[in-house]
Design a protein around this motif. Structure first.
Motif, short mmCIF file in Angstrom:
data_model
loop_
_atom_site.label_atom_id
_atom_site.label_comp_id
_atom_site.label_asym_id
_atom_site.label_seq_id
_atom_site.Cartn_x
_atom_site.Cartn_y
_atom_site.Cartn_z
N GLY A 161 0.81 -1.21 0.00
CA GLY A 161 0.00 0.00 0.00
C GLY A 161 0.84 1.26 0.00
O GLY A 161 0.52 2.23 -0.70
N THR B 111 -8.38 4.89 0.04
CA THR B 111 -7.75 3.59 -0.17
C THR B 111 -6.65 3.34 0.86
O THR B 111 -6.53 2.23 1.39
CB THR B 111 -7.15 3.50 -1.59
N TYR C 174 -6.04 0.06 3.42
CA TYR C 174 -4.97 -0.91 3.19
C TYR C 174 -3.70 -0.67 4.01
O TYR C 174 -2.73 -1.40 3.83
CB TYR C 174 -4.61 -0.94 1.70
N THR C 175 -3.70 0.31 4.88
CA THR C 175 -2.48 0.57 5.66
C THR C 175 -2.71 0.45 7.17
O THR C 175 -1.96 1.02 7.95
CB THR C 175 -1.92 1.97 5.35
#
Length: 306
Positions: A203, A255, A259-260
């Protein structure tokens, strides 16, 4: 591994956007309208760029590729999501889930990289205009598209190969409206902390680095434009940069928030709302932001309409 092999033949159940049956028809209508708007907007933009010779430039070539990715992106999740609103069985096969996750990751990575390359195009045309024909030639543009697709597809394939050989157990209920890594990790029977570090690294490389490059490019562009002292040039540069930054920020920030961070910190309700933004809303807005705020596109549209 036996449990994992056994799980390969079992379908997943998608909870959906909300768990209220009486809203299904309304949600189906809203999603269908957004899907139609995204397709119409992106198809119109692609054909307009193809037909109008004044738009045969590297910037609009990259923009047409972004529209193609947007159409594929929204087609990966929305049809299944809309069908589940009207279906009693909201299942997706193991293979179907793997394919959906792979395509979604590939398109997401390609869009993230392409948005970064588009900011590079704006940086070159304003800050190094004499070198623009060389630095953004047709060959280089094709190389940019190829590198975005190949790198994102290879990364997505590596994730799919590892994730879907893990043993899935429990209820097999995915608390989401499509298959993606953060919503599947809670169903894995093994410790996934090490794999989450890999997801975090991916990511940061595919999402954070292009986003930082965009911010740096546009900061430099605005500095150069305001040093020129041209009111018209300043207005045009600010309009172009602001429209691109609006789309990019909406996509990257949402996003990255998914995803992090580890799956233990995820909230299914929040994740689904955020996912609606980066999987549906941004792809509906892209063609309209880039067209309605772009005089060249509007002039081209008027010419094609006579």
């Amino acid at each position: 591994m036996e449990t994992g092999n056994h799980s390969c033949g079992t379908d997943f159940t998608l909870v959906g956007l909300f768990q209220y049956g009486h809203m299904d028809t309304f949600l189906f209508t809203v999603i269908a309208l957004l899907f139609a708007a995204a397709l119409i907007g992106n198809i119109t933009l692609v054909h307009l760029i193809r037909l109008d010779r004044t738009l045969h430039t590297p910037m609009y070539f990259l923009l047409s590729q972004l529209s193609i990715i947007d159409m594929m992106y929204i087609s990966t999740t929305v049809p299944k999501m809309a069908a589940n609103f009207l279906s009693d069985t909201k299942t997706i096969s193991f293979l179907g889930c793997a394919i959906q996750t792979f395509v979604f990751l590939t398109l997401g990575g390609s869009e993230a990289l392409l948005l970064g390359f588009m900011s590079y195009d704006r940086y070159i045309v304003i800050c190094q205009p004499l070198h623009y024909p060389v630095l953004m030639s047709r060959k280089i543009c094709c190389s940019i598209i190829t590198s975005a697709w190949s790198s994102s597809s290879i990364t997505a394939l590596m994730h799919i190969i590892y994730l879907f050989q893990l043993p899935f157990c429990g209820s097999r209920i995915v608390n989401h409206f499509f298959c993606e890594i953060p919503s599947l990790l809670p169903l894995v029977c093994e410790d996934t902390s090490q794999y989450e570090h890999t997801v975090l690294l991916s990511g940061l490389v595919i999402l954070l680095l292009p986003f930082l490059a965009i911010l740096a490019s546009y900061a430099r562009v605005l500095v150069v434009v305001f040093q020129m002292g041209s009111g018209k040039g300043q207005s045009r540069a600010v309009s172009t940069c602001s429209s691109h930054l609006t789309v990019a920020s909406l996509f990257y920030i949402t996003t990255l928030s998914t995803y992090t961070q580890p799956h233990t910190l995820h909230s299914p309700g929040r994740d689904k709302v955020v996912a609606v933004i980066y999987s549906i809303v941004t792809h509906v807005l892209n063609p309209f932001i880039y067209s309605l705020r772009n005089k060249e596109v509007m002039w081209a549209l008027k010419r094609q309409m006579g």
